[in-house]
Scaffold this motif. Structure first.
Motif, PDB file in Angstrom:
ATOM      1  N   PHE A 277       0.915  -0.920   0.182  1.00 35.41           N
ATOM      2  CA  PHE A 277      -0.390  -0.274  -0.004  1.00 35.41           C
ATOM      3  C   PHE A 277       1.116   1.531  -0.218  1.00 35.41           C
ATOM      4  N   LEU A 281       1.109   3.787  -2.759  1.00 32.94           N
ATOM      5  CA  LEU A 281       0.316   5.411  -2.530  1.00 32.94           C
ATOM      6  C   LEU A 281       0.838   6.740  -3.277  1.00 32.94           C
ATOM      7  N   SER A 284      -1.610   6.428  -6.569  1.00 39.52           N
ATOM      8  CA  SER A 284      -2.738   6.606  -6.060  1.00 39.52           C
ATOM      9  C   SER A 284      -3.017   7.907  -6.133  1.00 39.52           C
ATOM     10  N   ASN A 288      -5.787   9.784  -8.266  1.00 39.51           N
ATOM     11  CA  ASN A 288      -7.258  10.504  -7.669  1.00 39.51           C
ATOM     12  C   ASN A 288      -7.038  12.483  -7.898  1.00 39.51           C
ATOM     13  N   LEU A 296     -10.777  10.775  -1.490  1.00 32.14           N
ATOM     14  CA  LEU A 296      -9.602   9.525  -1.141  1.00 32.14           C
ATOM     15  C   LEU A 296      -8.268   9.618  -0.906  1.00 32.14           C
ATOM     16  N   ASN A 299      -8.061  10.199   2.559  1.00 27.66           N
ATOM     17  CA  ASN A 299      -8.254   9.176   3.765  1.00 27.66           C
ATOM     18  C   ASN A 299      -6.776   8.442   3.544  1.00 27.66           C
ATOM     19  N   ASP A 300      -6.840   8.736   1.791  1.00 34.22           N
ATOM     20  CA  ASP A 300      -4.941   7.588   2.426  1.00 34.22           C
ATOM     21  C   ASP A 300      -4.191   8.195   2.669  1.00 34.22           C
ATOM     22  N   TYR A 301      -3.997   9.443   2.568  1.00 39.49           N
ATOM     23  CA  TYR A 301      -3.165  10.373   3.720  1.00 39.49           C
ATOM     24  C   TYR A 301      -2.645  10.148   4.785  1.00 39.49           C
ATOM     25  N   ARG A 303      -4.510   7.460   6.278  1.00 35.15           N
ATOM     26  CA  ARG A 303      -3.963   5.689   6.918  1.00 35.15           C
ATOM     27  C   ARG A 303      -2.831   5.801   6.463  1.00 35.15           C
ATOM     28  N   VAL A 304      -1.701   6.150   6.467  1.00 34.83           N
ATOM     29  CA  VAL A 304      -0.527   6.297   6.183  1.00 34.83           C
ATOM     30  C   VAL A 304       0.141   7.001   6.885  1.00 34.83           C
TER      31      VAL A 304
END
Length: 874
Positions: A277, A281, A284, A288, A296, A299-301, A303-304
């Motif tokens: 992941f 990233l 991704s 996005n 999105l 949310n990904d940032y 999470r990482v």
């Protein structure tokens, strides 16, 4: 009506509530329906009453207490009286008394050591004397008990208990022997209570000894435990726990090592998944962002960061640095888009939330609010510049050709109206975006943490600055500059602009803004309404000032005040049109708007001043028409035949076809009609249009019109009466003939006929214009003539008998001819002249005088009628 009911007997005479009472008397009703009322001791008992006959009624007593009358009321006899009384009382229910409720038959057990139950009123104590009261229904009167024991009570539990009260209340019929037996019972009961504690111990000796043995056993066990474990048992307990832990570790060491290896294996597999992941990233995030799927990315940032934010692995740190760089670029992009206007609130709110989620340094929501405020102020400036430029272009186009008067519109132009609508629309639309955004910001709905003590005043200052700029632009647009437009255009533009302003105010009211910015807009609307009212009045003033050019001296109507032209009707039309426009366009107040007119308010004063200016301008027009500065003398010759006609008709006649004398009289009739008729009706016009009464303006105008009428009358007298008076003396001595003393006078001299003919000529001219109000002018001229006759009589007294007869005849005839036009002052002048003439001595002279007077009246009947017709005091 029959006799009133009378109650003479009852049975029983006392009882508790619900006692069946038989009432006897006279005239207790003719039937059951005739009985309409029954009260026993003040309580209404009609529902339970049973009418038996006119001498008997059966009823049940109510919740009464004490003595009272029995009052019967019938339809046939009315309210009755009573010769007997009923006594009601409330009896307490004991264990041996029949009752409809459950009563404890035994008292609660007595507690040891003199303790009492918590609720002493929960039961009825037994008779302390042990005597039965069953069947003793005869009660001692309660009123008598209160008289015997004013400070006592018959209740056993009260502190002021009186035994005598108790005995009279409960044992009034008990014999003395029974009371002695009760005394013995009470003494035994008291002695038994004293022995209660000792007997209690005797009866429970075994239980007491058993409890003592248990206490000794507990004491021995406690001392034995102290000898074995000591006074501090915790160290030994801790040592035992540690020993158990060591033993447990030795037993499960192998199992725990295998579990640790399994956990490491699972953690390694999980890290492999996370690494995948993390490596994917950056690509991704770019993908996005191109798709504008910013949620999105956030949310990904997030999470990482949660997974690898504190990692020490250099490879992971390098990848995280690249991700942070892309996120910073995204923040700058979102910040730029959030500030770029125009933008709708939903999209701007979305950018705010994204920046807050990405931990953007700064207050994103406040930046958005500030951006909207700056955009709104710049937008209003752009609207102003656009329409000012458009207006300048239109003025330039009109400057190339000669502009018409109707094209000078000024602040009432169509461009200004469009400007007002655009500015109001911009303010309403942008504040509907700015204010809800600010409210959500302070409510914490946008994710930020606003510093309320600092931000609240700043927001208020922003709103006030925006509204004040709007107010300044609207004043520049609507309240600056003049302009001349048609009346219908003025009303339409005023109504349209007011609608735009009120729509803007309504939109602000829906936002629940503070009072201060709302008051700024309300003040603009109020000032614009006042400006509109002023414009209507100024327009009427300008039209009234132009009435001079519209005067044609054409008679439009014959009124009670003379012949008038169209000027008074034009004044009334202009005033009515202005007041109607004020009523329809600016009088009504919108939501939260102050009324246009208040008692002794500034606007009321403006209306009064402008109304007075209009009316006084009308007076000035009448004055200038009646008394022009360039006017020449009407007629200063001494020729009586030319009093009413000029020698040269082409020079005497005005272009309107009326002489200057007639124009003067017409102007006076206009002034009189305006003062007596128009100004009297004007307050009703103001009232019909719901406007304040112009009392001061009307009073000032009436005074000005009265002065003008007086001036017109003096001018007419000066230019019409002086030539007439100037002909009297020359005509009187024409031919220089002297009357001999023995000469017989047969008629008056020609000057008398000349005076009457001249007065008839003046009266004809005045009556043709002024009608019934012409008496003022005739009285003034007659007064001047009489003054001249008195002067001549004083300067040339009669020296002979015939001359005295001649003078008295002439003065008497003139007095009779002008009788209807003579004032008191004129009468005095003639009486003064006659007093200087010797009186008639003989009866023959008197008869001849009467004969000559009658002959003169017959010969001059037509002239005298013409001179005295249509005369009424005005």
């Amino acid at each position: 009506m029959g006799p009133p009911p009378v109650v003479t007997g009852i049975s029983p005479k006392e009882g508790p509530p619900g006692t069946r009472v038989t009432i006897r008397g006279e005239f207790l009703g003719t039937s059951a329906t005739d009985l309409i009322g029954l009260k026993i001791c003040g309580c209404d008992c009609l529902l339970s009453a049973e009418w038996k006959s006119k001498n008997k009624i059966v009823a049940r007593s109510g919740p009464c207490k004490g003595r009272g009358d029995i009052i019967v009321t019938t339809r046939s006899g009315g309210e009755g009286t009573s010769t007997v009384q009923f006594r009601g009382y409330h009896e307490s229910v004991g264990p041996v008394k029949e009752s409809a409720v459950w009563v404890e038959e035994a008292a609660p057990p007595s507690l040891p050591w003199g303790r009492r139950p918590m609720s002493p009123t929960a039961y009825t104590p037994p008779d302390p004397l042990g005597l039965s009261t069953e069947g003793d229904d005869c009660k001692f009167p309660e009123e008598d008990l209160h008289e015997l024991f004013p400070d006592g009570s018959g209740n056993l539990t009260d502190e002021n208990f009186q035994p005598g009260w108790y005995l009279l209340e409960h044992q009034s019929n008990t014999s003395f022997e029974d009371l002695k037996a009760g005394m013995v019972f009470l003494q035994r009961k008291v002695e038994s209570q004293k022995e209660g504690q000792l007997s209690f111990l005797k009866e429970n000796t075994g239980a007491v000894m058993d409890q003592l043995d248990r206490l000794v056993l507990l004491k021995n066990m406690y001392e034995e435990d102290q000898r074995k474990n000591g006074k501090e048992p915790l160290p030994s307990l801790q040592a035992a726990i540690e020993e158990s832990i060591t033993l447990a570790d030795s037993l499960f060491a192998e199992i725990l090592s295998r579990k640790e290896n399994a956990d490491k294996t699972r953690e390694a597999l999980s890290l492999l998944t996370r690494h995948k992941f993390l490596f994917q990233l950056p690509a991704s995030i770019d993908n996005n962002i191109r798709k504008k799927e910013y949620d999105l990315v956030v949310n990904d940032y997030t999470r990482v960061k949660n997974l690898f934010g504190n990692t020490d692995v250099k490879l992971f740190q390098k990848i995280l640095a690249e991700i942070d760089r892309k996120i910073e670029d995204l923040k700058e992009k979102l910040h730029t888009r959030m500030k770029t206007m125009p933008i709708n609130v939903q999209e701007q709110t979305k950018y705010i939330r994204l920046l807050v989620s990405l931990n953007w340094e700064g207050d994103a929501a406040w930046v958005a609010i500030t951006s909207r405020k700056e955009y709104l102020m710049n937008l209003m400036n752009k609207v102003k510049d656009h329409f000012k430029q458009k207006e300048d272009l239109e003025i330039g186009d009109k400057g190339k050709r000669k502009p018409k008067e109707s094209e000078s519109e000024g602040c009432w132009s169509g461009v200004r109206s469009d400007w007002c609508g655009a500015a109001c629309g911009a303010l309403s639309a942008e504040l509907h975006a700015l204010w809800p955004l600010a409210r959500r910001y302070f409510a914490g709905e946008l994710g930020g943490q606003p510093s309320e003590p600092m931000r609240h005043p700043q927001l208020k200052e922003m709103i006030i600055a925006v509204v004040e700029q709007f107010s300044e632009h609207m004043r520049l647009c609507l309240l600056s500059g003049g302009g001349t437009v048609a009346h219908d255009v003025l009303r339409a533009r005023l109504t349209t602009n007011l609608r735009h302003l009120r729509e803007a105010l309504d939109s602000l009211l829906k936002l629940d803004l503070p009072k201060q910015p709302l008051s700024v807009v309300e003040k603009v609307i109020f000032d614009y309404r006042v400006h509109g009212m002023t414009m209507f009045l100024q327009r009427a003033l300008k039209r009234v000032k132009g009435l001079k050019d519209k005067e044609t001296w054409k008679i439009e109507e014959y009124t009670d005040y003379g012949a008038i032209t169209n000027l008074p009707h034009l004044l009334e039309t202009y005033m009515t049109e202005a007041l109607s426009s004020i009523h329809k366009c600016v009088l009504s107040s919108g939501r939260r708007e102050a009324p246009l007119f208040e008692e002794k308010g500034e606007t009321t004063g403006v209306l009064q001043r402008h109304t007075q200016q209009i009316l006084l301008a009308y007076v000035a027009v009448l004055r200038e028409l009646a008394l022009p500065k360039h006017d020449q003398e009407f007629n200063n010759t001494s020729l009586s035949v030319a009093l009413d006609q000029c020698l040269d008709e082409t020079k005497c006649e005005e272009p309107s076809g009326r002489s200057r004398q007639q124009q003067l009289l017409v102007a006076g009739a206009n002034a009189l009609y305006t003062r007596r008729q128009l100004l009297v009706e004007l307050p009703g016009t103001f009232q019909n249009f719901e406007l304040p009464q112009p009392t001061e303006a009307l009073e000032a105008t009436k005074n000005a019109l009265a002065d003008l009428e007086a001036t017109i009358a003096d001018t007419y007298l000066e230019h019409k009466g002086d030539p007439l008076v100037g002909t009297i003396e020359p005509s009187m001595y024409m031919g220089r003939h002297r009357i001999q003393d023995d000469e017989l006078v047969q008629d008056v001299r020609p000057y008398v006929y000349e005076i009457i003919n001249n007065l008839i000529a003046v009266h004809a001219e005045v009556d043709s214009v002024c009608g019934q109000s012409s008496s003022r002018y005739m009285r003034d001229i007659c007064e001047t003539v009489c003054e001249e006759l008195a002067r001549l009589a004083c300067g040339a007294p009669a020296r002979s008998r015939a001359a005295a007869f001649q003078a008295r005849l002439e003065y008497t005839l003139l007095h009779a001819a002008c009788a209807n036009h003579l004032t008191r002052k004129a009468e005095n002048y003639l009486m003064e002249a006659l007093a200087r003439i010797p009186p008639l001595d003989s009866e023959e002279d008197k008869k001849r005088m009467d004969s000559l007077l009658e002959g003169f009246k017959k010969r001059m009947e037509l002239q005298l009628v013409s001179l005295n017709c249509n005369m009424e005091t005005v």
